[in-house]
Design a protein around this motif. Structure first.
Motif, mmCIF file in Angstrom:
data_model
loop_
_atom_site.group_PDB
_atom_site.id
_atom_site.type_symbol
_atom_site.label_atom_id
_atom_site.label_comp_id
_atom_site.label_asym_id
_atom_site.label_seq_id
_atom_site.Cartn_x
_atom_site.Cartn_y
_atom_site.Cartn_z
ATOM 1 N N PHE A 98 0.853 -1.172 0.000
ATOM 2 C CA PHE A 98 0.000 0.000 0.000
ATOM 3 C C PHE A 98 0.895 1.230 0.000
ATOM 4 C CE2 PHE A 98 -4.211 -1.800 0.969
ATOM 5 C CZ PHE A 98 -3.837 -3.095 1.277
ATOM 6 N N ARG A 99 0.309 2.382 -0.287
ATOM 7 C CA ARG A 99 1.081 3.623 -0.227
ATOM 8 C C ARG A 99 0.199 4.759 0.254
ATOM 9 N NH1 ARG A 99 2.088 4.668 -6.736
ATOM 10 N NH2 ARG A 99 -0.072 5.260 -7.269
ATOM 11 N N GLN A 100 0.854 5.745 0.833
ATOM 12 C CA GLN A 100 0.138 6.926 1.299
ATOM 13 C C GLN A 100 0.955 8.166 0.975
ATOM 14 O OE1 GLN A 100 -1.002 6.930 5.464
ATOM 15 N NE2 GLN A 100 -2.651 8.390 5.044
ATOM 16 N N ALA A 101 0.379 9.017 0.161
ATOM 17 C CA ALA A 101 1.001 10.281 -0.194
ATOM 18 C C ALA A 101 0.559 11.346 0.797
ATOM 19 C CB ALA A 101 0.612 10.669 -1.611
ATOM 20 N N PRO A 102 1.330 12.421 0.942
ATOM 21 C CA PRO A 102 0.964 13.490 1.878
ATOM 22 C C PRO A 102 -0.420 14.036 1.585
ATOM 23 C CG PRO A 102 3.204 13.783 1.115
ATOM 24 C CD PRO A 102 2.627 12.670 0.297
ATOM 25 N N GLY A 103 -1.243 14.113 2.618
ATOM 26 C CA GLY A 103 -2.572 14.667 2.466
ATOM 27 C C GLY A 103 -3.586 13.753 1.817
ATOM 28 N N LYS A 104 -3.183 12.522 1.533
ATOM 29 C CA LYS A 104 -4.096 11.580 0.880
ATOM 30 C C LYS A 104 -4.283 10.339 1.746
ATOM 31 C CE LYS A 104 -3.092 12.978 -3.868
ATOM 32 N NZ LYS A 104 -2.735 12.497 -5.236
ATOM 33 N N GLU A 105 -5.349 9.609 1.455
ATOM 34 C CA GLU A 105 -5.585 8.361 2.158
ATOM 35 C C GLU A 105 -4.661 7.272 1.630
ATOM 36 O OE1 GLU A 105 -10.326 8.957 3.281
ATOM 37 O OE2 GLU A 105 -9.686 7.305 1.990
ATOM 38 N N ARG A 106 -4.444 6.297 2.475
ATOM 39 C CA ARG A 106 -3.651 5.156 2.053
ATOM 40 C C ARG A 106 -4.387 4.404 0.944
ATOM 41 N NH1 ARG A 106 -2.286 1.605 6.940
ATOM 42 N NH2 ARG A 106 -4.486 1.002 6.716
ATOM 43 N N GLU A 107 -3.648 3.953 -0.058
ATOM 44 C CA GLU A 107 -4.270 3.257 -1.175
ATOM 45 C C GLU A 107 -3.561 1.955 -1.480
ATOM 46 O OE1 GLU A 107 -4.130 5.528 -4.780
ATOM 47 O OE2 GLU A 107 -1.937 5.581 -4.849
ATOM 48 N N PHE A 108 -4.327 1.037 -2.008
ATOM 49 C CA PHE A 108 -3.803 -0.265 -2.401
ATOM 50 C C PHE A 108 -2.900 -0.134 -3.621
ATOM 51 C CE2 PHE A 108 -3.729 -4.696 -3.297
ATOM 52 C CZ PHE A 108 -3.956 -4.848 -4.653
ATOM 53 N N VAL A 109 -1.822 -0.909 -3.620
ATOM 54 C CA VAL A 109 -0.906 -0.921 -4.765
ATOM 55 C C VAL A 109 -0.888 -2.292 -5.432
ATOM 56 C CG1 VAL A 109 1.489 -0.678 -5.508
ATOM 57 C CG2 VAL A 109 0.554 0.873 -3.773
ATOM 58 N N ALA A 110 -0.614 -3.332 -4.641
ATOM 59 C CA ALA A 110 -0.503 -4.672 -5.215
ATOM 60 C C ALA A 110 -0.644 -5.707 -4.109
ATOM 61 C CB ALA A 110 0.834 -4.855 -5.926
ATOM 62 N N ALA A 111 -1.001 -6.933 -4.501
ATOM 63 C CA ALA A 111 -1.099 -8.019 -3.535
ATOM 64 C C ALA A 111 -0.736 -9.327 -4.215
ATOM 65 C CB ALA A 111 -2.500 -8.100 -2.947
ATOM 66 N N ILE A 112 -0.304 -10.291 -3.404
ATOM 67 C CA ILE A 112 0.130 -11.579 -3.938
ATOM 68 C C ILE A 112 -0.324 -12.679 -2.996
ATOM 69 C CG2 ILE A 112 2.391 -11.421 -2.798
ATOM 70 C CD1 ILE A 112 3.583 -12.721 -5.344
ATOM 71 N N SER A 113 -0.725 -13.799 -3.563
ATOM 72 C CA SER A 113 -1.161 -14.938 -2.757
ATOM 73 C C SER A 113 0.026 -15.601 -2.072
ATOM 74 C CB SER A 113 -1.878 -15.953 -3.648
ATOM 75 O OG SER A 113 -1.000 -16.404 -4.669
ATOM 76 N N ALA A 159 5.316 8.601 -2.290
ATOM 77 C CA ALA A 159 4.497 8.210 -1.141
ATOM 78 C C ALA A 159 5.353 7.408 -0.168
ATOM 79 C CB ALA A 159 3.309 7.364 -1.580
ATOM 80 N N VAL A 160 4.796 7.177 0.999
ATOM 81 C CA VAL A 160 5.349 6.167 1.900
ATOM 82 C C VAL A 160 4.699 4.839 1.530
ATOM 83 C CG1 VAL A 160 5.606 5.383 4.275
ATOM 84 C CG2 VAL A 160 5.711 7.842 3.743
ATOM 85 N N TYR A 161 5.538 3.846 1.299
ATOM 86 C CA TYR A 161 5.060 2.534 0.890
ATOM 87 C C TYR A 161 5.113 1.571 2.076
ATOM 88 C CZ TYR A 161 4.866 3.856 -4.002
ATOM 89 O OH TYR A 161 4.532 4.454 -5.193
#
Length: 123
Positions: free
Chosen positions: A37-52, A92-94
């Motif tokens: 996940f990542r979160q940019a300044p002033g924004k909500e955290r958002e999904f980036v990628a996932a793996i089983s 962003a912070v990842y």
């Protein structure tokens, strides 16, 4: 219990690449689905990628599909995020995260989180 530690962030120019790593402690790492996940300044955290847990299923956010690749090495208790063709909006912070089911990767809560690593893409 799983502890997660991210590394590999830094400053890169537009179009450059970075590879993030997330090292996990605990004997049960291979049984967890992993997400970035990542979160940019002033924004909500958002999904980036996932793996089983076996790596055979992967999901990506539309904004990174074709540029980012998630992978894992269960022998090393590590999940990776290869980021290519980076853009300033990737700044962003990842965070990496773990849970015991994959689902669609982005919906629902993750149980364990790392502390994050900063990625800055300069224009």
């Amino acid at each position: 219990q799983v502890q997660l530690v991210e590394s590999g962030g830094g400053l890169v120019q537009t179009g450059g690449s970075l590879r993030l790593s997330c090292a996990a402690s605990g004997r049960t790492f291979s049984s967890y689905a992993m997400g970035w996940f990542r979160q940019a300044p002033g924004k909500e955290r958002e999904f980036v990628a996932a793996i089983s847990w076996r790596g055979e299923m992967r999901y990506y956010a539309a904004s990174v599909k074709g540029r980012f690749t998630i992978s894992r090495d269960n022998a090393k208790n590590t999940v990776y995020l290869q980021m290519n063709s980076l853009k300033p909006e990737d700044t962003a912070v990842y965070y990496c995260a773990a849970r015991n089911f994959l689902g669609d990767g982005s919906s629902g809560a993750y149980d364990y989180w790392g502390q994050g690593t900063q990625v800055t893409v300069s224009s």
